[in-house]
Structures are given as C-alpha cells and as structure tokens.
Design a protein around this motif. Structure first.
Motif, PDB file in Angstrom:
ATOM      1  N   ARG A  59     -15.669  -7.898  -2.652  1.00  0.00           N
ATOM      2  CA  ARG A  59     -16.284  -7.387  -3.883  1.00  0.00           C
ATOM      3  C   ARG A  59     -17.113  -6.141  -3.592  1.00  0.00           C
ATOM      4  N   GLU A  60     -17.871  -6.190  -2.498  1.00  0.00           N
ATOM      5  CA  GLU A  60     -18.695  -5.051  -2.121  1.00  0.00           C
ATOM      6  C   GLU A  60     -17.814  -3.846  -1.781  1.00  0.00           C
ATOM      7  N   ALA A  61     -16.706  -4.105  -1.086  1.00  0.00           N
ATOM      8  CA  ALA A  61     -15.784  -3.028  -0.717  1.00  0.00           C
ATOM      9  C   ALA A  61     -15.124  -2.442  -1.960  1.00  0.00           C
ATOM     10  N   MET A  62     -14.824  -3.278  -2.957  1.00  0.00           N
ATOM     11  CA  MET A  62     -14.221  -2.787  -4.192  1.00  0.00           C
ATOM     12  C   MET A  62     -15.185  -1.851  -4.913  1.00  0.00           C
ATOM     13  N   ALA A  63     -16.474  -2.151  -4.844  1.00  0.00           N
ATOM     14  CA  ALA A  63     -17.457  -1.309  -5.515  1.00  0.00           C
ATOM     15  C   ALA A  63     -17.703  -0.017  -4.744  1.00  0.00           C
ATOM     16  N   SER A  64     -17.690  -0.088  -3.408  1.00  0.00           N
ATOM     17  CA  SER A  64     -18.022   1.089  -2.612  1.00  0.00           C
ATOM     18  C   SER A  64     -16.798   1.852  -2.126  1.00  0.00           C
ATOM     19  N   GLY A  65     -15.632   1.214  -2.116  1.00  0.00           N
ATOM     20  CA  GLY A  65     -14.423   1.873  -1.628  1.00  0.00           C
ATOM     21  C   GLY A  65     -14.250   1.765  -0.131  1.00  0.00           C
ATOM     22  N   ASP A  66     -14.984   0.858   0.516  1.00  0.00           N
ATOM     23  CA  ASP A  66     -14.884   0.670   1.971  1.00  0.00           C
ATOM     24  C   ASP A  66     -13.503   0.123   2.310  1.00  0.00           C
ATOM     25  N   GLU A  67     -12.733   0.901   3.050  1.00  0.00           N
ATOM     26  CA  GLU A  67     -11.332   0.589   3.331  1.00  0.00           C
ATOM     27  C   GLU A  67     -11.161  -0.663   4.182  1.00  0.00           C
ATOM     28  N   ARG A  68     -12.143  -0.981   5.016  1.00  0.00           N
ATOM     29  CA  ARG A  68     -11.986  -2.092   5.968  1.00  0.00           C
ATOM     30  C   ARG A  68     -11.863  -3.451   5.289  1.00  0.00           C
ATOM     31  N   TYR A  69     -12.579  -3.657   4.203  1.00  0.00           N
ATOM     32  CA  TYR A  69     -12.634  -4.985   3.593  1.00  0.00           C
ATOM     33  C   TYR A  69     -11.866  -5.087   2.285  1.00  0.00           C
ATOM     34  N   LEU A  70     -11.108  -4.076   1.928  1.00  0.00           N
ATOM     35  CA  LEU A  70     -10.328  -4.143   0.694  1.00  0.00           C
ATOM     36  C   LEU A  70      -9.212  -5.169   0.838  1.00  0.00           C
ATOM     37  N   PRO A  71      -8.760  -5.748  -0.273  1.00  0.00           N
ATOM     38  CA  PRO A  71      -7.601  -6.644  -0.198  1.00  0.00           C
ATOM     39  C   PRO A  71      -6.358  -5.873   0.255  1.00  0.00           C
ATOM     40  N   ALA A  72      -5.357  -6.587   0.716  1.00  0.00           N
ATOM     41  CA  ALA A  72      -4.163  -5.961   1.293  1.00  0.00           C
ATOM     42  C   ALA A  72      -3.462  -5.035   0.299  1.00  0.00           C
ATOM     43  N   ARG A  73      -3.492  -5.352  -0.985  1.00  0.00           N
ATOM     44  CA  ARG A  73      -2.775  -4.521  -1.961  1.00  0.00           C
ATOM     45  C   ARG A  73      -3.432  -3.154  -2.144  1.00  0.00           C
ATOM     46  N   ASP A  74      -4.693  -3.001  -1.748  1.00  0.00           N
ATOM     47  CA  ASP A  74      -5.416  -1.743  -1.930  1.00  0.00           C
ATOM     48  C   ASP A  74      -5.620  -0.960  -0.642  1.00  0.00           C
ATOM     49  N   LYS A  75      -5.147  -1.485   0.487  1.00  0.00           N
ATOM     50  CA  LYS A  75      -5.404  -0.846   1.777  1.00  0.00           C
ATOM     51  C   LYS A  75      -4.389   0.233   2.080  1.00  0.00           C
ATOM     52  N   GLY A  76      -4.806   1.148   2.915  1.00  0.00           N
ATOM     53  CA  GLY A  76      -3.902   2.146   3.454  1.00  0.00           C
ATOM     54  C   GLY A  76      -4.096   3.519   2.848  1.00  0.00           C
ATOM     55  N   PRO A  77      -3.648   4.533   3.581  1.00  0.00           N
ATOM     56  CA  PRO A  77      -3.828   5.902   3.096  1.00  0.00           C
ATOM     57  C   PRO A  77      -2.975   6.215   1.863  1.00  0.00           C
ATOM     58  N   VAL A  78      -1.808   5.589   1.749  1.00  0.00           N
ATOM     59  CA  VAL A  78      -0.949   5.845   0.589  1.00  0.00           C
ATOM     60  C   VAL A  78      -1.624   5.326  -0.677  1.00  0.00           C
ATOM     61  N   GLU A 151       5.815   7.378   5.885  1.00  0.00           N
ATOM     62  CA  GLU A 151       5.126   6.104   5.648  1.00  0.00           C
ATOM     63  C   GLU A 151       5.792   5.349   4.505  1.00  0.00           C
ATOM     64  N   PRO A 152       5.740   4.017   4.556  1.00  0.00           N
ATOM     65  CA  PRO A 152       6.332   3.244   3.457  1.00  0.00           C
ATOM     66  C   PRO A 152       5.519   3.420   2.179  1.00  0.00           C
ATOM     67  N   LYS A 153       6.235   3.678   1.088  1.00  0.00           N
ATOM     68  CA  LYS A 153       5.576   3.921  -0.199  1.00  0.00           C
ATOM     69  C   LYS A 153       5.969   2.871  -1.230  1.00  0.00           C
ATOM     70  N   ARG A 154       6.449   1.749  -0.762  1.00  0.00           N
ATOM     71  CA  ARG A 154       6.944   0.719  -1.668  1.00  0.00           C
ATOM     72  C   ARG A 154       5.805   0.174  -2.544  1.00  0.00           C
ATOM     73  N   GLY A 155       6.007   0.209  -3.838  1.00  0.00           N
ATOM     74  CA  GLY A 155       5.029  -0.332  -4.783  1.00  0.00           C
ATOM     75  C   GLY A 155       3.919   0.634  -5.139  1.00  0.00           C
ATOM     76  N   ALA A 156       3.874   1.801  -4.514  1.00  0.00           N
ATOM     77  CA  ALA A 156       2.779   2.738  -4.766  1.00  0.00           C
ATOM     78  C   ALA A 156       2.843   3.305  -6.182  1.00  0.00           C
ATOM     79  N   LEU A 157       4.039   3.558  -6.672  1.00  0.00           N
ATOM     80  CA  LEU A 157       4.199   4.114  -8.010  1.00  0.00           C
ATOM     81  C   LEU A 157       3.739   3.110  -9.074  1.00  0.00           C
ATOM     82  N   ALA A 158       4.165   1.868  -8.924  1.00  0.00           N
ATOM     83  CA  ALA A 158       3.740   0.819  -9.870  1.00  0.00           C
ATOM     84  C   ALA A 158       2.230   0.607  -9.787  1.00  0.00           C
ATOM     85  N   TYR A 159       1.688   0.701  -8.579  1.00  0.00           N
ATOM     86  CA  TYR A 159       0.235   0.562  -8.378  1.00  0.00           C
ATOM     87  C   TYR A 159      -0.498   1.643  -9.170  1.00  0.00           C
TER      88      TYR A 159
END
Length: 183
Positions: A59-78, A151-159
């Motif tokens: 929750r804290e990472a979602m508010a601050s954008g901290d990449e380390r603790y984001l859920p898997a669906r939100d992680k990564g540079p893409v 890099e794999p971009k699968r699901g990025a467009l739908a995201y």
C-alpha cells in the motif's frame, strides 16, 4: 559449524573445505534452520502478521511509487513507462464515471427531449472513448517498440488502457508525472 550458503557455483572437482557432516548433525541443522512454530495457531498467527506487513508495504509503495514493493502486475520498467505515458496525457475515458452519472440523471427525468439528449450523450461518450483508446494504443505500442525492443511487453497495452478508465486522482500506483510532461 557455519553453513556455506554462498550463491556462487563451486567447481565440482574442488574440495569443499570442510568435512561432510554426519546425518544426525545435518538433520538437526535443517530442523534448526526452519524453526517452525510449535503449534498451528502460532503458525497461522505468524503467517497473518507477515501477510499484513507485506500488504502494508505494498500500500505504501502504491502511494509513493516505490518499485521494490509494488505487486507483480505493476513492476518493471515497461509498466512504469506505460503508467507515465498514460498519466502524462488527458484521456476522455477517465471522465466516464462522472459523465455516466450525469447521463443517468438526465435519462431519469421524465422529459422526452432530455432523454433523447441523454441517449445521444451516451453514444457520443462511448464513441469518443473508443476513438481516444485506439489512438492511445497506437501511440503507446509505437513508443514501447522504440524504447523496449528486447523486453517482453505482454499485457502492457491492456494495462495502459485500463489505467485510462480510472480517474487520475484515484489511480494506484499514484501518478509520478504531471499532465503534459513526456515520460
């Protein structure tokens, strides 16, 4: 006896530098390393606490954008680029919910001309959202192929398209760029 837990692979021909432990010693070390709780209640309590701590960090990472603790669906540079790309633009889809409430109220009024206007507004809003989404998807796909060719971009467009449907201030992770800025 300290265990050698290094991650580097060892040459199979090289000596390991310590004697092989007896089976009883190895078993006691394994049991000690796991340190499992004595009863089921304690185990479930520990599991709940760790899950609660993980969720709080997320929750804290979602508010601050901290990449380390984001859920898997939100992680990564893409995904980060997709978020920034969508957040830097004005999208019609993010105003769908407020417009839907207004159109719904207009359609409830017992005046025929207002109900016709509400139907036309529904049609107009849906067409505008579809056109805007198609344009966004072409631009986003082009940018993703330029910036992340290997890099794999699968699901990025739908995201990205799902992110446009959320009102900007309710988006999680919170937008990190202002409107008009380019990611």
């Amino acid at each position: 006896m300290p265990l050698d837990l290094s991650k580097q692979p060892r040459d199979p021909e090289a000596p390991k530098g310590r004697p092989t432990p007896k089976r009883s010693e190895a078993q006691t070390q394994r049991r000690r390393a796991s340190s499992a709780p004595a009863d089921r209640k304690e185990a479930s309590k520990r599991q709940r606490e760790t899950r609660r701590a993980d969720l709080a960090r997320q929750r804290e990472a979602m508010a601050s954008g901290d990449e380390r603790y984001l859920p898997a669906r939100d992680k990564g540079p893409v995904r980060r680029f997709v978020r920034d790309f969508v957040d830097s633009r004005f999208c019609i889809a993010e105003f769908f919910l407020p417009l839907a409430v207004v159109i719904l109220v207009l359609s409830m009024v017992r005046v025929g001309s207002l109900q016709n206007i509400a139907l036309l507004l529904w049609l107009g809003v849906i067409v505008l959202i579809i056109v805007d989404s198609i344009g966004l998807s072409f631009r986003l796909k082009k940018q993703l192929n330029e910036r992340f060719p290997n890099e794999p971009k699968r699901g990025a467009l739908a995201y990205g398209l799902m992110r446009t449907l959320q009102m900007r201030r309710l988006r999680l992770p919170k937008p990190q760029v202002k409107r008009g800025e380019r990611p």
